[in-house]
Design a protein around this motif. Sequence first.
Motif, short mmCIF file in Angstrom:
data_model
loop_
_atom_site.label_atom_id
_atom_site.label_comp_id
_atom_site.label_asym_id
_atom_site.label_seq_id
_atom_site.Cartn_x
_atom_site.Cartn_y
_atom_site.Cartn_z
N UNK A 191 0.65 -1.35 -0.05
CA UNK A 191 -0.14 -0.14 0.33
C UNK A 191 1.01 1.28 0.43
N UNK A 192 2.29 0.70 1.10
CA UNK A 192 3.25 2.51 0.86
C UNK A 192 3.44 2.85 -0.42
N UNK A 193 3.98 1.44 -0.76
CA UNK A 193 4.78 1.94 -1.58
C UNK A 193 3.66 1.94 -3.72
N UNK A 194 1.89 1.65 -3.27
CA UNK A 194 1.12 2.96 -4.24
C UNK A 194 1.41 4.05 -4.00
N UNK A 195 1.34 4.08 -3.12
CA UNK A 195 0.24 5.77 -2.36
C UNK A 195 0.24 6.37 -3.21
N UNK A 196 1.78 6.85 -3.49
CA UNK A 196 1.73 8.09 -4.27
C UNK A 196 0.97 7.91 -5.30
N UNK A 197 1.37 7.35 -6.35
CA UNK A 197 0.57 7.12 -7.32
C UNK A 197 -1.17 7.20 -7.61
N UNK A 198 -1.91 6.07 -6.42
CA UNK A 198 -2.93 6.37 -5.53
C UNK A 198 -3.17 7.77 -5.30
N UNK A 199 -2.59 8.86 -5.08
CA UNK A 199 -2.42 9.83 -4.74
C UNK A 199 -2.94 11.14 -5.96
N UNK A 200 -2.20 10.61 -6.85
CA UNK A 200 -1.92 11.62 -8.07
C UNK A 200 -3.84 10.94 -8.59
N UNK A 201 -4.03 10.20 -8.38
CA UNK A 201 -5.23 9.71 -9.57
C UNK A 201 -6.34 10.35 -8.53
N UNK A 202 -5.96 10.41 -7.16
CA UNK A 202 -7.22 10.82 -6.04
C UNK A 202 -7.02 12.57 -6.39
N UNK A 203 -6.18 12.72 -6.91
CA UNK A 203 -5.83 14.13 -6.79
C UNK A 203 -6.84 14.52 -8.38
N UNK A 230 -9.68 7.02 2.50
CA UNK A 230 -10.60 6.45 2.90
C UNK A 230 -10.45 4.46 1.95
N UNK A 231 -9.64 5.07 0.74
CA UNK A 231 -8.94 4.36 0.25
C UNK A 231 -8.32 3.36 0.29
N UNK A 232 -7.37 4.19 1.08
CA UNK A 232 -6.44 2.84 2.03
C UNK A 232 -7.41 2.13 3.12
N UNK A 233 -8.22 2.28 4.36
CA UNK A 233 -8.87 2.42 5.20
C UNK A 233 -10.60 1.22 4.10
N UNK A 235 -2.10 -2.70 -5.47
CA UNK A 235 -2.30 -0.96 -6.42
C UNK A 235 -3.71 -0.80 -7.20
N UNK A 236 -3.62 -2.18 -8.19
CA UNK A 236 -4.69 -1.93 -9.27
C UNK A 236 -5.77 -1.95 -8.65
N UNK A 237 -5.98 -2.98 -6.88
CA UNK A 237 -7.17 -2.72 -6.11
C UNK A 237 -7.25 -1.53 -5.28
N UNK A 238 -6.40 -0.62 -5.25
CA UNK A 238 -6.56 0.49 -4.50
C UNK A 238 -7.46 1.43 -5.50
N UNK A 239 -6.90 1.50 -6.85
CA UNK A 239 -7.01 2.71 -7.97
C UNK A 239 -8.62 1.74 -8.33
N UNK A 240 -9.12 0.85 -8.50
CA UNK A 240 -10.84 0.53 -8.06
C UNK A 240 -11.18 1.15 -7.42
N UNK A 241 -10.30 1.04 -5.78
CA UNK A 241 -11.73 0.84 -4.85
C UNK A 241 -11.42 2.87 -4.96
N UNK A 242 -10.64 3.24 -5.33
CA UNK A 242 -10.16 4.96 -4.96
C UNK A 242 -11.62 5.51 -6.09
N UNK A 243 -11.74 4.98 -7.01
CA UNK A 243 -12.50 6.09 -8.02
C UNK A 243 -14.47 4.43 -7.76
N UNK A 244 -13.95 3.86 -7.34
CA UNK A 244 -15.35 3.40 -6.65
C UNK A 244 -16.26 4.28 -5.91
N UNK A 245 -14.95 4.61 -5.00
CA UNK A 245 -15.33 5.60 -3.40
C UNK A 245 -16.21 7.31 -4.15
N UNK A 246 -14.92 7.29 -5.09
CA UNK A 246 -15.32 9.07 -5.72
C UNK A 246 -16.70 9.10 -6.46
#
Lengths: 169, 253
Positions: free
Chosen positions: A16-28, A43-46, A60-71
């Motif tokens: 998760x920590x490794x993917x965080x910067x990319x997922x944050x960029x996606x979230x932004x 919320x994505x990390x939770x 990482x891909x799971x986090x991107x999906x979670x992030x998009x769905x949460x948004x």
Amino acid sequence: MSRKADRQTAALHAEIIEALPRVRRFARGLAGNVADADDLLQATVERTLSRARPANLDVARWMFRVCRNLWIDEIRARNVRRDAAPRVAAEDEQIIGDDAAVLGTLGAEEVMSDLSELPDEQRAVLVLVAVEGFAYREAAEVLEIPIGTVMSRLSRARATLSERLRGSD
Amino acid sequence: MTERERPRNDDEWLSALIDGELAPDDEAKLRARLDREPELAARLERMRSADGALRAALDAGRDDPMPAGVMALLQSDDKVVSLQRPDPRRFFDLPLAMAASAALAVGFVLAQLWPLQTGPGGGAERLLGASLIEEGTSLHAAVSTLPSGESARVDGAALTPRLTFRDAAGVPCRVVDLAGDELLTEVVVCRDGSDWRVRMAGYGPPRDAVAGDFQPAFGDRSAVDRALDALIADAPLGRDEERALLERDWVSE
């Protein structure tokens, strides 16, 4: 907790920590402002920590999906709130603004503003492919849409964004 | 691409070209068209420019520290951040923001001791470089010479090695407490040549320590202690083994 469970948790945290910067960029890219993106990232990390991951996706891909769905869920919830309380919505709708200094230059602010005007689904595809470098097949998998839909949303997003940026030259 | 996935209009063709998603034959045909149709070529360039502007805009915040709430989620159980990169080939992919967050987790004691560079011009490599305790520094001397359980003051913090062990590769490592007024930092350092490299760091409020009493810092078992399970090869070294390493300046027999 057993030693094995400790190791699994530590390994998940590391991924998760490794993917965080990319997922944050996606979230932004999705949220358009730092504060909402930070909330979305949290919320994505939770959710990543609390829910089982599909077997066909890495963390990482799971986090991107979670992030998009949460948004998408956030937007729906926000729209309900906005309809119920328009005066509150005015604050919710701030785009970049005070966060411009954090996000960078005026140029970046304009780009983010133009990006935020794209439909959410187009924005998600555009950031995944054009910024994160996902192949169409990967983006389709993460977003759970057909490749043809990736292509159409992506091309529309690019066309719109390039025309808007051209207009602001 | 299958027939169904072929682009259906000019913008989709241009997009697929940008993304390298065209079959070689299709790409050649499109490039021939671009040579003949300057308007199409100009449209392609505008799309490429938009991509570049988008990447620049989203990259502008890459050095921001990770939100504390996010890092807390990943540390609340373990309070541990591994500073070791799993794949050195990806070293330069390490976003500074992530490294900076790790540095925050390391705590102000280490921040005082080490010249962490997180501003413009300070690259991730400098930060990781700072996670090396170099020979010749007071921190290095304290880590290298103190037997476990003995303390020394280093730049305003109380430094106490807690135990010594070997990792799976046989490299000597130590768990070290750094106690400031408001924060206790636990670090795991392992020999790296004549230096010490930080492998893990955890932090928490200072314990109400009784002198000489190794009370766990973070409850019954500290985060670093739990994370050590994955790192430690065997039981911690006994006092005699540790003393022998100290006397040989950490050179293994």
